[in-house]
Design a protein around this motif. Structure first.
Motif, PDB file in Angstrom:
ATOM      1  N   GLY A 138       0.817  -1.215   0.000  1.00  0.00           N
ATOM      2  CA  GLY A 138       0.000   0.000   0.000  1.00  0.00           C
ATOM      3  C   GLY A 138       0.846   1.258   0.000  1.00  0.00           C
ATOM      4  N   THR A 139       1.912   1.258   0.807  1.00  0.00           N
ATOM      5  CA  THR A 139       2.763   2.448   0.902  1.00  0.00           C
ATOM      6  C   THR A 139       3.454   2.742  -0.420  1.00  0.00           C
ATOM      7  N   THR A 140       3.934   1.694  -1.089  1.00  0.00           N
ATOM      8  CA  THR A 140       4.606   1.917  -2.369  1.00  0.00           C
ATOM      9  C   THR A 140       3.632   2.413  -3.429  1.00  0.00           C
ATOM     10  N   LYS A 141       2.395   1.964  -3.353  1.00  0.00           N
ATOM     11  CA  LYS A 141       1.381   2.477  -4.292  1.00  0.00           C
ATOM     12  C   LYS A 141       1.208   3.981  -4.092  1.00  0.00           C
ATOM     13  N   VAL A 142       1.144   4.403  -2.821  1.00  0.00           N
ATOM     14  CA  VAL A 142       0.976   5.827  -2.512  1.00  0.00           C
ATOM     15  C   VAL A 142       2.200   6.620  -2.974  1.00  0.00           C
ATOM     16  N   ALA A 143       3.408   6.056  -2.767  1.00  0.00           N
ATOM     17  CA  ALA A 143       4.635   6.754  -3.176  1.00  0.00           C
ATOM     18  C   ALA A 143       4.696   6.899  -4.698  1.00  0.00           C
ATOM     19  N   ALA A 144       4.311   5.852  -5.427  1.00  0.00           N
ATOM     20  CA  ALA A 144       4.311   5.919  -6.886  1.00  0.00           C
ATOM     21  C   ALA A 144       3.292   6.939  -7.385  1.00  0.00           C
ATOM     22  N   GLN A 145       2.151   6.999  -6.716  1.00  0.00           N
ATOM     23  CA  GLN A 145       1.145   7.996  -7.102  1.00  0.00           C
ATOM     24  C   GLN A 145       1.624   9.412  -6.787  1.00  0.00           C
ATOM     25  N   LEU A 146       2.438   9.561  -5.757  1.00  0.00           N
ATOM     26  CA  LEU A 146       3.017  10.875  -5.465  1.00  0.00           C
ATOM     27  C   LEU A 146       3.948  11.301  -6.598  1.00  0.00           C
ATOM     28  N   ALA A 147       4.791  10.373  -7.074  1.00  0.00           N
ATOM     29  CA  ALA A 147       5.687  10.692  -8.187  1.00  0.00           C
ATOM     30  C   ALA A 147       4.890  11.080  -9.431  1.00  0.00           C
ATOM     31  N   SER A 148       3.812  10.346  -9.678  1.00  0.00           N
ATOM     32  CA  SER A 148       2.957  10.653 -10.824  1.00  0.00           C
ATOM     33  C   SER A 148       2.270  12.007 -10.642  1.00  0.00           C
ATOM     34  N   TRP A 149       1.834  12.293  -9.415  1.00  0.00           N
ATOM     35  CA  TRP A 149       1.188  13.586  -9.105  1.00  0.00           C
ATOM     36  C   TRP A 149       2.162  14.737  -9.338  1.00  0.00           C
ATOM     37  N   TYR A 150       3.432  14.505  -9.038  1.00  0.00           N
ATOM     38  CA  TYR A 150       4.472  15.496  -9.280  1.00  0.00           C
ATOM     39  C   TYR A 150       4.878  15.549 -10.756  1.00  0.00           C
ATOM     40  N   ASP A 151       4.312  14.680 -11.557  1.00  0.00           N
ATOM     41  CA  ASP A 151       4.624  14.611 -12.985  1.00  0.00           C
ATOM     42  C   ASP A 151       6.082  14.228 -13.214  1.00  0.00           C
ATOM     43  N   LEU A 152       6.567  13.320 -12.389  1.00  0.00           N
ATOM     44  CA  LEU A 152       7.940  12.829 -12.520  1.00  0.00           C
ATOM     45  C   LEU A 152       7.951  11.578 -13.385  1.00  0.00           C
ATOM     46  N   LYS A 153       8.944  11.474 -14.242  1.00  0.00           N
ATOM     47  CA  LYS A 153       9.125  10.265 -15.048  1.00  0.00           C
ATOM     48  C   LYS A 153      10.190   9.354 -14.470  1.00  0.00           C
ATOM     49  N   HIS A 154      11.024   9.899 -13.591  1.00  0.00           N
ATOM     50  CA  HIS A 154      12.092   9.127 -12.955  1.00  0.00           C
ATOM     51  C   HIS A 154      12.142   9.501 -11.476  1.00  0.00           C
ATOM     52  N   ILE A 155      12.446   8.520 -10.652  1.00  0.00           N
ATOM     53  CA  ILE A 155      12.595   8.786  -9.217  1.00  0.00           C
ATOM     54  C   ILE A 155      13.608   7.794  -8.656  1.00  0.00           C
ATOM     55  N   GLY A 156      14.361   8.224  -7.651  1.00  0.00           N
ATOM     56  CA  GLY A 156      15.384   7.380  -7.061  1.00  0.00           C
ATOM     57  C   GLY A 156      14.965   6.832  -5.713  1.00  0.00           C
ATOM     58  N   LEU A 157      15.611   5.752  -5.293  1.00  0.00           N
ATOM     59  CA  LEU A 157      15.382   5.154  -3.971  1.00  0.00           C
ATOM     60  C   LEU A 157      16.707   4.665  -3.418  1.00  0.00           C
ATOM     61  N   VAL A 158      17.092   5.171  -2.251  1.00  0.00           N
ATOM     62  CA  VAL A 158      18.227   4.638  -1.494  1.00  0.00           C
ATOM     63  C   VAL A 158      17.638   3.856  -0.333  1.00  0.00           C
ATOM     64  N   PRO A 450      10.877  19.964  -8.704  1.00  0.00           N
ATOM     65  CA  PRO A 450      12.146  19.598  -9.342  1.00  0.00           C
ATOM     66  C   PRO A 450      11.935  18.586 -10.466  1.00  0.00           C
ATOM     67  N   LEU A 451      12.514  18.879 -11.622  1.00  0.00           N
ATOM     68  CA  LEU A 451      12.418  17.977 -12.768  1.00  0.00           C
ATOM     69  C   LEU A 451      10.971  17.579 -12.997  1.00  0.00           C
ATOM     70  N   ALA A 452      10.140  18.556 -13.272  1.00  0.00           N
ATOM     71  CA  ALA A 452       8.700  18.334 -13.339  1.00  0.00           C
ATOM     72  C   ALA A 452       8.291  17.297 -14.357  1.00  0.00           C
ATOM     73  N   THR A 453       9.116  17.056 -15.385  1.00  0.00           N
ATOM     74  CA  THR A 453       8.727  16.081 -16.398  1.00  0.00           C
ATOM     75  C   THR A 453       9.564  14.818 -16.348  1.00  0.00           C
ATOM     76  N   GLU A 454      10.877  14.964 -16.238  1.00  0.00           N
ATOM     77  CA  GLU A 454      11.726  13.796 -16.218  1.00  0.00           C
ATOM     78  C   GLU A 454      13.090  14.179 -15.694  1.00  0.00           C
ATOM     79  N   THR A 455      13.918  13.155 -15.498  1.00  0.00           N
ATOM     80  CA  THR A 455      15.266  13.408 -15.021  1.00  0.00           C
ATOM     81  C   THR A 455      16.103  14.083 -16.092  1.00  0.00           C
ATOM     82  N   VAL A 456      17.188  14.717 -15.702  1.00  0.00           N
ATOM     83  CA  VAL A 456      18.087  15.321 -16.674  1.00  0.00           C
ATOM     84  C   VAL A 456      18.640  14.207 -17.569  1.00  0.00           C
ATOM     85  N   ILE A 457      18.495  14.380 -18.871  1.00  0.00           N
ATOM     86  CA  ILE A 457      18.989  13.381 -19.801  1.00  0.00           C
ATOM     87  C   ILE A 457      20.356  13.821 -20.310  1.00  0.00           C
TER      88      ILE A 457
END
Length: 841
Positions: A138-158, A450-457
């Protein structure tokens, strides 16, 4: 009936009393459960009527953040004089997993406040485990939806690379894929602060500006230090701490340094929403404040703290005595109190309620499975501090629909700059995110995500797939053509043309073309296709090996072939010469041995390797406003600078072979084309010299970062040169064989025609006349008339000579002698034909 529960917590390894606040809140809930106190949770008031004969006794222990210690605490309780019936905790998944596994086999129930690993949802493995928090699914679903809400195409996880962290990563990857987000993850071993910093460095090198953090204690400090020192916290960056990062961890970050505390402002934390302003939370605060006046409760708590009689010391732990007093409750009565302790409080209430309901229904709790089943029933639902408590019967986890998630922004406490406060900025509920107070503010006090569409290519300047496909296609055409030429040579090996062209060396030269052309494959490899450093290094050396060996075989075969012809035809005395194939093979092997020696020495002293390079001369080290690198390129290079020398040696050696081939072709230019193809070889070599004369300077003029153009030029030189050479050597032979076959057919037709018109021959005006289909052809001899009638047919066709005495190609008889014999035979036949014509006249 007395129940014995163990509060298996992870707080006593901390050195401040604040870390014990959740533990005290759990004991507060246990005391209310035993007393049937419904002042906070009204459902506890019915406890005295539901299970009046059931009494709750608690001891406490510490799992020390260590799975082995947590299991040992459980086993000590099970085998004690007052056996453990249920466990509340551990709070971390890494410890909860083995505890739940052992507890299930021992008929002991386990309920956790914060252990969220998806693995714990497996009812077959962990049948006696439940939790008051949703699983990571459930938590990962919410985190992925947050990235989508931010209009991010890439996100990192440590993440910590333990069972909890690995499971979270897998679930988040799946959720991100469904949300259309690419996850970049890096793990580290718990307690390895260097590994934690390196994981952060890896994602920084990938130019990721939004990174989720799943770490704690010293590891989270190391990650934050690296991020601060390497510009990963300012404007355009965003760190999102997951709920495994506790309030104590955040405060430790704030207290570490003023620079770090300031840099973390406006970064965010994602967690289950546990602070609801309800009647229950207000009553909780009042009850908590009243505890400072309850001396019996203080005694109850102190007995279950290190140094108390009911604190079970782990076998490998030593603890200083701790006590709570009035100051403790006055100090830790804050606005964030409910948020800090609510899940722990609800976990104890849930276990108390389930045990009581099972006892009421079955009259006993000897079968702990009845208690677990009761938690999953509809009658179990109650309103806790964290909202409606609804558990999923199939997983034992809190139903995600019964909770909300909070996204909080970090801010420094106005009265204490070494402490963070959490300002809620967005809430997830009913499967969507929404802001709570207008626009979101990000680090740097900007409203731009930050990076509203995608990561720096980064422009990696890799070989364009279309160009690679074109060159590989041309390579395939060349290879297939060579295979056809080889098959054709074997099928026509008894043909006079093929025999005189020395088929063995035709095949060898074609094999050389194929090997040399195959160099285009490793030449076209880069890190866009191969992700193995070993594979890239092998490719850097493989193209040199294939190209050099292929050229050696190709030009070695041509030189030795032309050498044999030159020796035979530059033979004024026409003496018999024997130049066997074995002698020529040895010459080719000697050339290969020299090539092998050069390459062996090269690859042993200074082999090539693949390197991705940032060169200010060529790329300008372009960066964006956040300092992210925008351009680099990959190339094959060496360690010691010897490759330039060896490459020059290889080019010089190939140049000598080219010159030798050109010289031999020139010397053989007057020899019958049936025996050699010097004119075509000369044309091919001249074409090749033109290509290399133009191509090599172009190669040096092209920037190193223009990898596509460099591959197109050099790969084109290899493929085009090899294809042209093979075609110029073989195509004329194929045409000649076909023309000879056509002439034989025409000869047969013409002989039949002469027999049909023989009666029409007459002598007119003392001249010989031949009538052919109404056309009169005058001539003084039969040979001239016959040539006029059939100008495409030679006397050699009308009167075939014998095949070469060296038809087998063993090299024992000179083909020149055979050709001279044939010429003499033609002269005799011409004279005989002329005499016959005169007699007829």
């Amino acid at each position: 009936m007395g129940l014995h529960g163990v509060l298996s917590d992870d707080v006593f390894t901390q050195y401040d009393m604040e870390a014990e606040v959740p533990h005290v809140a759990m004991l507060m809930a246990a005391r209310m459960c035993e007393d049937g106190d419904g002042s906070v949770i009204s459902e506890l008031a019915s406890r005295s009527t539901q299970c009046p004969g059931l009494h709750f006794n608690f001891t406490a222990s510490d799992s020390q953040f260590d799975p082995a210690s947590a299991v040992q605490v459980l086993l000590d309780g099970i085998h004690s004089s007052n056996p453990t019936n249920f466990v509340i905790g551990p709070t971390r998944s890494a410890s909860a997993l083995p505890v739940a596994l052992v507890a299930g086999s021992e008929n002991v129930g386990v309920i956790s406040a914060t252990a969220s690993s998806q693995d714990l949802s497996d009812r077959a493995e962990y049948s006696k485990f439940v939790r008051v928090i949703p699983s990571d699914k459930g938590t990962t679903k919410v985190a992925a939806q947050l990235a989508s809400w931010y209009d991010l195409k890439h996100i990192g996880l440590v993440h910590a690379d333990d069972s909890f962290g690995s499971s979270f990563r897998d679930d988040l990857e799946e959720a991100c894929e469904e949300a259309g987000v690419t996850l970049h993850s890096e793990g580290f071993r718990v307690g390895d602060t260097t590994g934690a910093a390196n994981a952060m460095a890896t994602l920084g090198n990938e130019k990721l500006n939004v990174i989720l953090l799943l770490a704690w204690d010293e590891d989270i400090l190391a990650i934050a230090d690296y991020a601060l020192d390497n510009g990963m916290m300012g404007e355009g960056k965003l760190l999102i701490f997951l709920d495994a990062v506790t309030d104590a961890n955040l405060d430790a970050l704030a207290a570490r340094s003023e620079a770090l505390a300031t840099a973390l402002v406006r970064h965010q934390r994602l967690s289950v929403k546990t602070a609801f302003e309800t009647t229950r939370t207000k009553n909780f605060r009042h009850s908590w404040a009243d505890l400072q006046y309850d001396s019996s409760f203080m005694t109850y708590v102190n007995e279950r703290l290190p140094g108390g009689q009911l604190f079970r010391v782990p076998s490998k732990g030593t603890y200083a005595s701790r006590q709570v007093d009035v100051d403790f409750f006055e100090t830790y009565t804050t606005d964030s109190l409910v948020q800090t302790v609510s899940l722990h409080f609800d976990a104890v209430v849930a276990s108390c309620r389930a045990l009581c309901m099972a006892y009421e229904k079955h009259g006993t709790i000897s079968n702990m499975q009845n208690v677990i089943d009761m938690i999953s029933s509809e009658d179990f639902v109650f309103s806790g501090l964290t909202g409606s408590m609804v558990l999923d019967a199939s997983t034992g986890s809190r139903n995600i629909s019964s909770v909300s998630y909070s996204l909080s922004s970090l801010a420094l406490d106005a009265t204490n700059n070494s402490t963070f406060t959490l300002e809620e900025v967005a809430v997830w509920s009913s499967d969507k995110w929404s802001t709570t107070n207008g626009d979101l503010i990000f680090p740097g006090d900007t409203t731009e995500v930050p990076l509203a569409t995608e990561t720096v290519i980064e422009d990696l300047n890799q070989i364009h797939p279309g160009v690679r496909g074109l060159m590989f296609s041309l390579m395939v055409v060349t290879e297939v053509s060579c295979i056809y030429f080889i098959i054709w040579t074997f099928m026509n090996k008894k043909s006079r043309v093929v025999v005189k062209s020395q088929p063995e060396f035709l095949v060898i030269s074609l094999v050389g073309v194929m090997i040399s052309t195959a160099a285009v494959i490793p030449l076209g490899m880069d890190d866009g296709i191969l992700h193995s450093s070993l594979g890239l290094d092998v490719s850097c050396n493989a193209w040199i090996l294939l190209w050099t060996f292929g050229n050696t075989i190709l030009y070695g075969a041509l030189i030795t072939k032309l050498y044999r012809i030159l020796r035979i035809f530059e033979n004024p005395s026409l003496r018999t010469m024997k130049i066997s194939n074995k002698d020529l093979y040895l010459r080719i092997l000697a050339m290969l041995a020299l090539t092998s020696s050069i390459l062996t020495l090269w690859f042993s002293l200074d082999p090539m390797y693949y390197e991705r390079r940032v060169d200010p001369i060529y790329s300008g080290v372009e960066v964006d406003s956040y300092g992210n690198l925008l351009e680099s390129y990959g190339l094959c290079t060496d360690h010691r600078g010897l490759s330039t020398i060896f490459l020059a040696i290889v080019f010089c050696k190939n140049g000598l072979k080219f010159a030798g081939t050109t010289y031999m072709a020139y010397k053989c230019r007057h020899v019958d084309k049936q025996f050699q193809e010097s004119a075509y070889i000369f044309m091919a070599v001249a074409s090749m010299l033109q290509l290399y004369t133009l191509g090599v300077p172009i190669m040096f003029a092209i920037e190193l970062k223009q990898t596509t153009v460099r591959f197109l030029v050099f790969g084109g030189l290899i493929v085009i040169n090899n294809f042209v050479l093979a075609a110029l050597v073989m195509v004329p032979k194929i045409r000649l064989v076909r023309q000879r076959a056509e002439r034989v057919v025409q000869k047969s037709k013409q002989v039949t025609g002469h027999e049909a018109t023989a009666t029409s021959q007459a002598i007119k005006n003392d001249k010989f006349v031949v009538s052919d289909e109404g056309n009169d052809v005058n001539g003084f001899d039969f040979a001239r008339a016959l040539r006029h009638q059939a100008p495409s047919v030679s006397f050699a066709d009308m009167y075939p000579t014998r095949e070469s005495d060296d038809e087998g190609g063993d090299g024992d008889v000179s083909d020149a002698e055979d050709d001279n014999d044939a010429a003499n035979g033609r002269d005799r036949r011409r004279r005989s034909a002329k005499q016959a014509a005169v007699r007829m006249a």
